[in-house]
Design an enzyme around this catalytic site. Sequence first.
Site, PDB file in Angstrom:
ATOM      1  N   ASP A 294      -2.590  10.200   3.648  1.00 24.11           N
ATOM      2  CA  ASP A 294      -3.999   9.827   3.829  1.00 24.11           C
ATOM      3  C   ASP A 294      -4.705  10.853   4.711  1.00 24.11           C
ATOM      4  OD1 ASP A 294      -6.439   8.594   4.051  1.00 24.11           O
ATOM      5  OD2 ASP A 294      -5.732   6.930   5.323  1.00 24.11           O
TER       6      ASP A 294
ATOM      7  N   ASP B 280       1.542   6.251   5.602  1.00 29.45           N
ATOM      8  CA  ASP B 280       0.561   5.338   5.023  1.00 29.45           C
ATOM      9  C   ASP B 280       1.076   4.667   3.743  1.00 29.45           C
ATOM     10  OD1 ASP B 280      -1.834   4.100   5.549  1.00 29.45           O
ATOM     11  OD2 ASP B 280      -3.057   5.564   4.456  1.00 29.45           O
TER      12      ASP B 280
ATOM     13  N   LYS C 244       0.848  -1.204   0.000  1.00 30.76           N
ATOM     14  CA  LYS C 244       0.000   0.000   0.000  1.00 30.76           C
ATOM     15  C   LYS C 244       0.878   1.246   0.000  1.00 30.76           C
ATOM     16  CE  LYS C 244      -3.306   2.593   2.924  1.00 30.76           C
ATOM     17  NZ  LYS C 244      -4.144   2.594   4.146  1.00 30.76           N
TER      18      LYS C 244
ATOM     19  N   ASP D 284     -12.169   7.207   3.698  1.00 28.79           N
ATOM     20  CA  ASP D 284     -10.961   6.927   4.479  1.00 28.79           C
ATOM     21  C   ASP D 284     -10.593   5.439   4.445  1.00 28.79           C
ATOM     22  OD1 ASP D 284      -8.809   7.500   6.061  1.00 28.79           O
ATOM     23  OD2 ASP D 284      -9.956   7.757   7.920  1.00 28.79           O
TER      24      ASP D 284
ATOM     25  N   LYS E  33     -10.118  12.956   8.121  1.00 27.23           N
ATOM     26  CA  LYS E  33      -9.626  12.540   9.438  1.00 27.23           C
ATOM     27  C   LYS E  33      -9.576  13.749  10.366  1.00 27.23           C
ATOM     28  CE  LYS E  33      -6.587   8.706   8.067  1.00 27.23           C
ATOM     29  NZ  LYS E  33      -7.289   7.655   8.829  1.00 27.23           N
TER      30      LYS E  33
ATOM     31  N   ARG F  44      -7.812  -0.341   0.864  1.00 27.25           N
ATOM     32  CA  ARG F  44      -8.365  -1.536   0.212  1.00 27.25           C
ATOM     33  C   ARG F  44      -8.793  -1.244  -1.228  1.00 27.25           C
ATOM     34  NH1 ARG F  44     -12.729  -1.985   4.913  1.00 27.25           N
ATOM     35  NH2 ARG F  44     -11.029  -0.893   5.972  1.00 27.25           N
TER      36      ARG F  44
ATOM     37  N   GLU G 140      -9.516   3.805   2.055  1.00 23.58           N
ATOM     38  CA  GLU G 140      -8.967   3.938   0.696  1.00 23.58           C
ATOM     39  C   GLU G 140      -7.909   2.884   0.371  1.00 23.58           C
ATOM     40  OE1 GLU G 140      -7.717   5.430   3.250  1.00 23.58           O
ATOM     41  OE2 GLU G 140      -5.601   5.025   2.914  1.00 23.58           O
TER      42      GLU G 140
HETATM   43  N1  BES Z   1      -4.287   4.413   6.923  1.00 18.78           N
HETATM   44  C1  BES Z   1      -5.457   4.210   7.688  1.00 18.78           C
HETATM   45  C2  BES Z   1      -5.263   3.209   8.812  1.00 18.78           C
HETATM   46  C3  BES Z   1      -4.448   3.707   9.986  1.00 18.78           C
HETATM   47  C4  BES Z   1      -4.932   4.677  10.821  1.00 18.78           C
HETATM   48  C5  BES Z   1      -3.244   3.122  10.257  1.00 18.78           C
HETATM   49  C6  BES Z   1      -4.193   5.086  11.913  1.00 18.78           C
HETATM   50  C7  BES Z   1      -2.506   3.514  11.359  1.00 18.78           C
HETATM   51  C8  BES Z   1      -2.975   4.507  12.181  1.00 18.78           C
HETATM   52  C9  BES Z   1      -6.578   3.691   6.810  1.00 18.78           C
HETATM   53  O1  BES Z   1      -6.598   4.190   5.514  1.00 18.78           O
HETATM   54  C10 BES Z   1      -7.851   4.104   7.448  1.00 18.78           C
HETATM   55  O2  BES Z   1      -8.112   5.264   7.526  1.00 18.78           O
HETATM   56  N2  BES Z   1      -8.625   3.123   7.918  1.00 18.78           N
HETATM   57  C11 BES Z   1      -9.843   3.389   8.570  1.00 18.78           C
HETATM   58  C12 BES Z   1     -10.858   2.375   8.066  1.00 18.78           C
HETATM   59  C13 BES Z   1     -12.260   2.693   8.452  1.00 18.78           C
HETATM   60  C14 BES Z   1     -12.731   3.941   7.725  1.00 18.78           C
HETATM   61  C15 BES Z   1     -13.127   1.527   8.094  1.00 18.78           C
HETATM   62  C16 BES Z   1      -9.627   3.232  10.062  1.00 18.78           C
HETATM   63  O3  BES Z   1      -8.848   2.379  10.476  1.00 18.78           O
HETATM   64  O4  BES Z   1     -10.217   4.015  10.809  1.00 18.78           O
HETATM   65 ZN    ZN Z   2      -4.849   4.778   4.751  1.00 17.04          ZN
HETATM   66 MN    MN Z   3      -7.647   5.991   5.371  1.00 18.87          MN
END
Ligand code: BES
Ligand code: ZN
Ligand code: MN
Length: 488
Positions: free
Chosen positions: A265, A283, A260, A342, A272, A346, A344
């Site tokens: 992000d 990210d 990834k 968010d 966020k 996947r 994104e």
């Molecule tokens: N890059 C983030 C995941 C992340 C967040 C990794 C904080 C490490 C620290 C990912 O793109 C994301 O935002 N995931 C969301 C998914 C949700 C919207 C289903 C998450 O984990 O909140």
């Molecule tokens: Zn992300």
């Molecule tokens: Mn995200």
Amino acid sequence: MKIKSTQVAVSNSEAEQIIIGHFQNKKDNDQINQLSVEIQSQFASRIKNEDFTGKAGQLLNLYADNGQIITVVGLGENDKLTATALYETTRKVVKNIASTRVNSVTNYLSAVEAKNLDAELTIKLVTLASAHAEYRYEDTKSFKKDSKHKIKNMEVAVNDIQTDAFKQAKAMASGVKVARHLGNNPPNICNPAYIASYATKIAEKHKDCEITVLNHKQMKKMGMGALLAVGQGSANKPKMVVLKYNGGNKEDAPIALVGKGITFDTGGISLKPGANMDEMKYDMCGAATVIGGFVSAVELGLPINLLTFVPAVENMPDGKSYRPGDVITSYSGKTIEVLNTDAEGRMILCDTLTYAQEFKPSVILDFATLTGACIVALGHQASAVMTKTEGLAEDLKQAGLQTHDRVWELPLWDEYQKQLDTSFADMQNIGGFPAGTITAGCFLSRFTDGQKWAHVDIAGTAWNNKKEGATGRPVAMLVQYLINESQK
Ligand code: BES
Ligand code: ZN
Ligand code: MN
């Protein structure tokens, strides 16, 4: 810093400083016994006075007549020395030395014979920790530290059975450094174009390597709708980087790695919160992991064919951004309802996984800082592995133990899949509460049917507190897996 192995005994080391381990309550130390009588008596009196007992973390510096510094490191009781303790202790000691004017060090911590650590793991820990400690991020500082404050040569003591493990660890350290460089650089520098040009330089250095970079126009023609949806709000256009290493026979199916590469992000329209958003420069650590792993594999000349896919994309809010409610057609043809922009990672991974399968790989491993929920589940100790392929989680766990870069399995049972059901598309891009890490894995599994594949969520391991930044995990685990595969 150059890292080399040495078989030279302590008594013959010409390094300015040497590092020796000592277990608690041992009166004797084999290595000290090889040194001059002066040093031996200095040591004996410190032990006698109980100034130095060898308690974990204790340090004792002895000074030889020729100016050599002998650092004796307390390791606690032999049967209680853990991999983490040896790694952290080594790191601390080398970090200290790296801030002095000492140029050359011979590290004998690798000669430690601890009850619970085999010789191979010991040399890997000491080599990786030494390299880790010496790395200093200065890319974007105008004031760079005096180059005199750099260890120029580090020798690590090896015995015959540690020779291969040392070479492997040294190559892992190269990959870790690459991953940390990419992870730590800021998002205004390390954007999709930067990743593409960085990877191009890697490929151009080695004759067995090739690279292809797809731009957004090419991906549009191909129909990579999910990946492009994420990137459409950014001025930094998406790139798909494909690095190829031909180390195996022509007819061998390649191992495919996918990382990834969200270079920043923001969350997109599902923005966020502001606090700590800067950390989302990390990210792209999945991308950093697979590029680092690629570099290590090439350095080792592993007899395998390797394909490394990096979708490099920035997720920004904008008038052109994709939005919650959008239904996107992925490269596979499957449709996705976006419920949260968010989620994104996947979206870019599903198209990349579909693309990777066109190259008929024997196995695909993807690495991604995919879910915050992964940190809730496993903290910062282990990466999460999810797979439906028999034996693959065990292989990755084993590689993690061999490098102390551990992974832990979470299930991908079908029962979780229904959390992705929607009335408006083939699936939605979030699974809601609970089991966020698993439902993200379930989403990806819908694009890897019939393919040997594992997903590794590295959200908790790829970086930590702001000071250390990118850790380079899990490059060592990945490289160990590739080594093990190459020996099958
Ligand atoms: N890059 C983030 C995941 C992340 C967040 C990794 C904080 C490490 C620290 C990912 O793109 C994301 O935002 N995931 C969301 C998914 C949700 C919207 C289903 C998450 O984990 O909140
Ligand atoms: Zn992300
Ligand atoms: Mn995200």
